[in-house]
Design an enzyme around this catalytic site. Sequence first.
Site, short mmCIF file in Angstrom:
data_model
loop_
_atom_site.label_atom_id
_atom_site.label_comp_id
_atom_site.label_asym_id
_atom_site.label_seq_id
_atom_site.Cartn_x
_atom_site.Cartn_y
_atom_site.Cartn_z
N LYS A 1 0.87 -1.18 0.00
CA LYS A 1 0.00 0.00 0.00
C LYS A 1 0.91 1.22 0.00
CE LYS A 1 -4.51 0.97 0.52
NZ LYS A 1 -5.69 0.26 0.05
N GLY B 1 -23.01 4.45 4.57
CA GLY B 1 -22.13 4.92 3.48
C GLY B 1 -22.70 4.57 2.13
N GLY C 1 -21.59 5.66 -0.82
CA GLY C 1 -20.63 6.07 -1.83
C GLY C 1 -20.62 5.09 -3.00
N VAL D 1 -19.30 2.03 -3.47
CA VAL D 1 -19.68 0.64 -3.21
C VAL D 1 -21.10 0.57 -2.63
CG1 VAL D 1 -19.12 -1.48 -1.97
CG2 VAL D 1 -17.28 -0.01 -2.78
#
Length: 351
Positions: free
Chosen positions: A82, A182, A184, A186
């Site tokens: 990452k 959420g 967003g 997804v």
Amino acid sequence: MMDLFERIKQEGGHEQLLVCSDASSGLKALIAVHDTTLGPALGGCRMWPYASFEAALSDVLRLSRAMTYKAAVSDLPLGGGKSVIWGDAAKDKSKDLLEAFASYVDSLGGRYIVAEDVGISLEDIEWVREKTSYVAGFSVKDGGSGDPSPATAHGVFCGMKACLEEVYGKSSFEGKRVAIQGMGKVGSALAKLLHEAGASLYVSDIDPELVANAIRDYGADPIHGHEVYRVDCDIFAPCALGGIINERSIESLSCRIIAGSANNQLKDLEIASVLDERNILYAPDYVLNAGGLINIAEALEGYDQERAYQKISKIYDRMKTIFALSKTESISTGRAADLLAEKRLKAGKRV
Ligand code: NAD
């Protein structure tokens, strides 16, 4: 201050940590390669205005380790990595900065492959790709797999079916109540799939427009703030932030299943055992939300959406394996997922 090597050891024994600094573009970034036993370390780049170097370091070490587990449990020929860019994506991002970052990715010679994450868009990834070929998740028109979010939602949906079967004996969403935190990329894709499958939805987001869209499109019921933990439902789907299942929220929960896309949902693995005691089935996040990674991995060998989605559907089987292991070993589902990943990593270790 703790020795950096000691710190890395405590956070999971990363192979490499690259500190990237470029004065002319203002780039301050960290690239962490956690484990390359199974293949090159693939993971997104996050751009975030961290409060301190310490916060950026914690994030990159934690997230890269999670990528190793996600790839391993998903049977992918990939390791975990990452990167984080320390800065405000709205103010500090520039072509120069992305190019400087890309040079650092390139310097690793393929040990790390970068993709998008919070603060880094598909468009940004295209800039990075001009400087290095060690990039995944670029646009479909260029032969990439595009935005991973619909694939992630598909995987969450498939894994939820295994959860329903485990708790209610059948995988049907008909009449089931799902609370999504959420809405967003997804969350909204998942809401569509759930609505089409016959579930009724409760939705929460700090952006009122996204909630209004879900009310209009799916007849969803809006939920405000912390109420999302309390709402009486079959499935609670965290699709916003990490760390939300903790000592405080766990007391409020009134769901039978937790299954969502957010990374690192549990404050720690102890919480997984408390969920067991409360008879709440937890679908381990990095197993359930691997659809995006599986989709990206497909693109490394020439993208075929149908083949990718077939592989993502196997999250259903993987979830069943985890539930079975959790029962036979009398361990939490979270620990069972870790065991599966660690078994695969051990089998792949070079001798
Ligand atoms: P996103 O930024 O598009 O959506 C997140 C949404 O959560 C936003 O609409 C935001 O307003 C909302 N939100 C933030 N704080 C909230 C709060 N306190 N209460 C309610 N809503 C809140 O991100 P995304 O790509 O949809 O990803 C969602 C989660 O899934 C993240 O944790 C991400 O790391 C994880 N994830 C995403 C993917 C992917 O393919 N996009 C893959 C794996 C994991």
